[in-house]
Design an enzyme around this catalytic site. Sequence first.
Site, PDB file in Angstrom:
ATOM      1  N   HIS A 264      54.190  74.075  58.577  1.00 39.01           N
ATOM      2  CA  HIS A 264      53.634  73.002  57.739  1.00 39.01           C
ATOM      3  C   HIS A 264      53.860  71.589  58.042  1.00 39.01           C
ATOM      4  CE1 HIS A 264      52.454  71.425  53.786  1.00 39.01           C
ATOM      5  NE2 HIS A 264      51.993  72.396  53.404  1.00 39.01           N
ATOM      6  N   ASP A 320      51.330  80.556  52.331  1.00 40.68           N
ATOM      7  CA  ASP A 320      50.288  81.675  52.726  1.00 40.68           C
ATOM      8  C   ASP A 320      50.979  83.030  53.417  1.00 40.68           C
ATOM      9  OD1 ASP A 320      48.103  80.103  51.746  1.00 40.68           O
ATOM     10  OD2 ASP A 320      47.649  79.112  53.531  1.00 40.68           O
TER      11      ASP A 320
HETATM   12  N1  CMC Z   1      53.398  79.587  65.288  1.00 41.71           N
HETATM   13  C1  CMC Z   1      53.618  79.178  66.356  1.00 41.71           C
HETATM   14  N2  CMC Z   1      53.765  77.708  66.725  1.00 41.71           N
HETATM   15  C2  CMC Z   1      53.386  76.934  65.735  1.00 41.71           C
HETATM   16  C3  CMC Z   1      53.069  77.333  64.550  1.00 41.71           C
HETATM   17  C4  CMC Z   1      52.884  78.623  64.107  1.00 41.71           C
HETATM   18  N3  CMC Z   1      52.483  79.016  63.185  1.00 41.71           N
HETATM   19  N4  CMC Z   1      52.860  76.252  63.725  1.00 41.71           N
HETATM   20  C5  CMC Z   1      53.271  75.013  64.591  1.00 41.71           C
HETATM   21  N5  CMC Z   1      53.591  75.342  65.649  1.00 41.71           N
HETATM   22  C6  CMC Z   1      54.146  74.653  66.614  1.00 41.71           C
HETATM   23  C7  CMC Z   1      53.045  73.949  67.592  1.00 41.71           C
HETATM   24  O1  CMC Z   1      52.390  74.922  68.616  1.00 41.71           O
HETATM   25  C8  CMC Z   1      53.491  73.012  68.056  1.00 41.71           C
HETATM   26  O2  CMC Z   1      54.266  72.824  69.214  1.00 41.71           O
HETATM   27  P1  CMC Z   1      54.605  71.688  70.336  1.00 41.71           P
HETATM   28  O3  CMC Z   1      55.419  70.607  69.731  1.00 41.71           O
HETATM   29  O4  CMC Z   1      55.307  72.506  71.331  1.00 41.71           O
HETATM   30  O5  CMC Z   1      53.071  71.423  70.690  1.00 41.71           O
HETATM   31  C9  CMC Z   1      54.515  72.464  66.761  1.00 41.71           C
HETATM   32  O6  CMC Z   1      54.828  73.718  66.133  1.00 41.71           O
HETATM   33  C10 CMC Z   1      53.963  71.492  65.835  1.00 41.71           C
HETATM   34  O7  CMC Z   1      52.627  72.043  65.728  1.00 41.71           O
HETATM   35  P2  CMC Z   1      51.482  71.137  64.983  1.00 41.71           P
HETATM   36  O8  CMC Z   1      50.157  71.866  65.107  1.00 41.71           O
HETATM   37  O9  CMC Z   1      51.333  69.556  65.678  1.00 41.71           O
HETATM   38  O10 CMC Z   1      51.786  70.671  63.369  1.00 41.71           O
HETATM   39  P3  CMC Z   1      50.948  70.399  62.500  1.00 41.71           P
HETATM   40  O11 CMC Z   1      51.772  69.896  61.369  1.00 41.71           O
HETATM   41  O12 CMC Z   1      49.655  69.929  62.769  1.00 41.71           O
HETATM   42  O13 CMC Z   1      50.576  71.897  61.870  1.00 41.71           O
HETATM   43  C11 CMC Z   1      49.940  73.905  60.749  1.00 41.71           C
HETATM   44  C12 CMC Z   1      50.743  72.354  60.564  1.00 41.71           C
HETATM   45  C13 CMC Z   1      50.066  74.476  59.242  1.00 41.71           C
HETATM   46  C14 CMC Z   1      48.369  73.467  61.029  1.00 41.71           C
HETATM   47  C15 CMC Z   1      50.953  74.676  61.735  1.00 41.71           C
HETATM   48  O14 CMC Z   1      52.119  75.038  61.489  1.00 41.71           O
HETATM   49  C16 CMC Z   1      49.958  76.118  61.831  1.00 41.71           C
HETATM   50  O15 CMC Z   1      48.819  76.001  62.695  1.00 41.71           O
HETATM   51  N6  CMC Z   1      50.310  77.070  61.199  1.00 41.71           N
HETATM   52  C17 CMC Z   1      49.656  78.413  61.373  1.00 41.71           C
HETATM   53  C18 CMC Z   1      48.583  78.282  60.274  1.00 41.71           C
HETATM   54  C19 CMC Z   1      49.096  78.040  58.653  1.00 41.71           C
HETATM   55  O16 CMC Z   1      49.615  78.960  58.216  1.00 41.71           O
HETATM   56  N7  CMC Z   1      48.401  77.541  57.846  1.00 41.71           N
HETATM   57  C20 CMC Z   1      48.710  77.194  56.567  1.00 41.71           C
HETATM   58  C21 CMC Z   1      49.079  75.780  56.306  1.00 41.71           C
HETATM   59  S1  CMC Z   1      50.115  75.713  54.575  1.00 41.71           S
HETATM   60  C22 CMC Z   1      49.040  75.899  53.418  1.00 41.71           C
HETATM   61  C23 CMC Z   1      47.640  75.773  53.352  1.00 41.71           C
HETATM   62  O17 CMC Z   1      47.326  74.358  53.722  1.00 41.71           O
HETATM   63  O18 CMC Z   1      47.026  76.556  53.085  1.00 41.71           O
END
Ligand code: CMC
Length: 383
Positions: A264, A320
């Site tokens: 998140h 989720d």
């Molecule tokens: N699985 C594996 N690695 C992950 C995941 C995951 N679910 N989420 C983040 N990471 C890693 C990512 O690869 C990155 O690693 P590095 O620093 O080595 O590049 C690090 O964690 C930070 O990720 P980010 O994408 O820069 O973080 P963000 O704040 O932009 O992302 C997120 C938040 C929700 C998009 C992401 O955690 C994600 O893609 N999660 C899976 C999709 C998901 O469950 N989305 C629902 C979000 S919450 C409820 C909603 O909004 O509906």
Amino acid sequence: MTATPIFSKGLEGIIVAESRLSKVDGQAGRLTYCGYDIADLAAHASFEEVAHLLWNLRLPNAAELAELKKNLNARMALPPDLLAQMKLYPRTAHPMAVLRTAVSASGLYDPLAEDNSPEANRQKALTITARIPTILAAWMRIRAGQEPLAPLTGDVKLAENFLYMATGQTPDPTAVEAVDRYMILLADHEMNASTFTSRAVTSTNSDMYSAVTAAIGSLKGPLHGGAIEAAMKMFLEIQDSGLTLQEWFQQVRAGSRRIMGIGHRIYKTEDPRARILRDYARTLAEKTGHGHIYQIAYDLEQIARSDPYFVERNLYPNVDYYSGLALYVVGIPVDMLTTMFAMSRVVGWTAHIMEQAADNRLMRPKAQYVGEMGLTYTPIEQR
Ligand code: CMC
């Protein structure tokens, strides 16, 4: 005022509005709606009470709640032309695409559609919230070759009416409670991507139907609301893979796939909604004979939470992760899961739209230009 531009990819850390609606404390893992803790609301309130809270910044008294329920109930039936149009949609269309199209189209049949006055916006918030369950239930029947059903009238919760219209049966109280509770937990969440989308559209003085339609499009993506469907598909994939959980996890970790429903932008600890939904999903799964699929989700969470990659990055289950499971075990089809999210978040979107409209300034961020400069036009025959 012209502020010094700040570059923040993904707008991380940028505050774009003042809001009285919900507050996310990502360090403490706390979510409040208008000052009320989400756990308190999930344990005691109904979705309709929460809708009143978000639209009016206070909980309703008994008479106000009765009036709100009556008002929503009276707006649930869809314009016949909209239903006729929905029958022409391809049955293979994704339910979120159907919802996006039908909500947009439903504005064509609302005489207040282009009226952006506060009173018209209040009316439209009720109408859109009331119509979404009917649109979704109608679509479930249309795509199955069945006639859509009219909503029940009287003192019926939106969750109950949705389940009745989808199935034609008196819904099981467990399913009604699961949907209602889910809807409370998902009703609002500060400046998430779809809420930001709805506020950005509103900031141009566009109308509420446009803002909600755009928000649905934003919610659909798997990094946002689409994660509920993606997480459930992932649990089913694991179940059918013939691999052990460890083998499946190692295979995913070796590639670039993300574990859906984990991570998140704001929560760097457990999402308080995931905590509530984990327990609730377990109870529902056991009650409905789906304990095995809950176990897959739970065990995967344990594996991920002890993996150094996830630990270093503070990656915990988000809302989720367990919510799709809670809804799936009471009979919501996997491809309808994100629409359940929209059915509840519409209250937050419309509350934010009204808040934005009441104190508006056009949202117009900047881009850092990194392309070429100084080029001159070359006639096409010379390229
Ligand atoms: N699985 C594996 N690695 C992950 C995941 C995951 N679910 N989420 C983040 N990471 C890693 C990512 O690869 C990155 O690693 P590095 O620093 O080595 O590049 C690090 O964690 C930070 O990720 P980010 O994408 O820069 O973080 P963000 O704040 O932009 O992302 C997120 C938040 C929700 C998009 C992401 O955690 C994600 O893609 N999660 C899976 C999709 C998901 O469950 N989305 C629902 C979000 S919450 C409820 C909603 O909004 O509906």
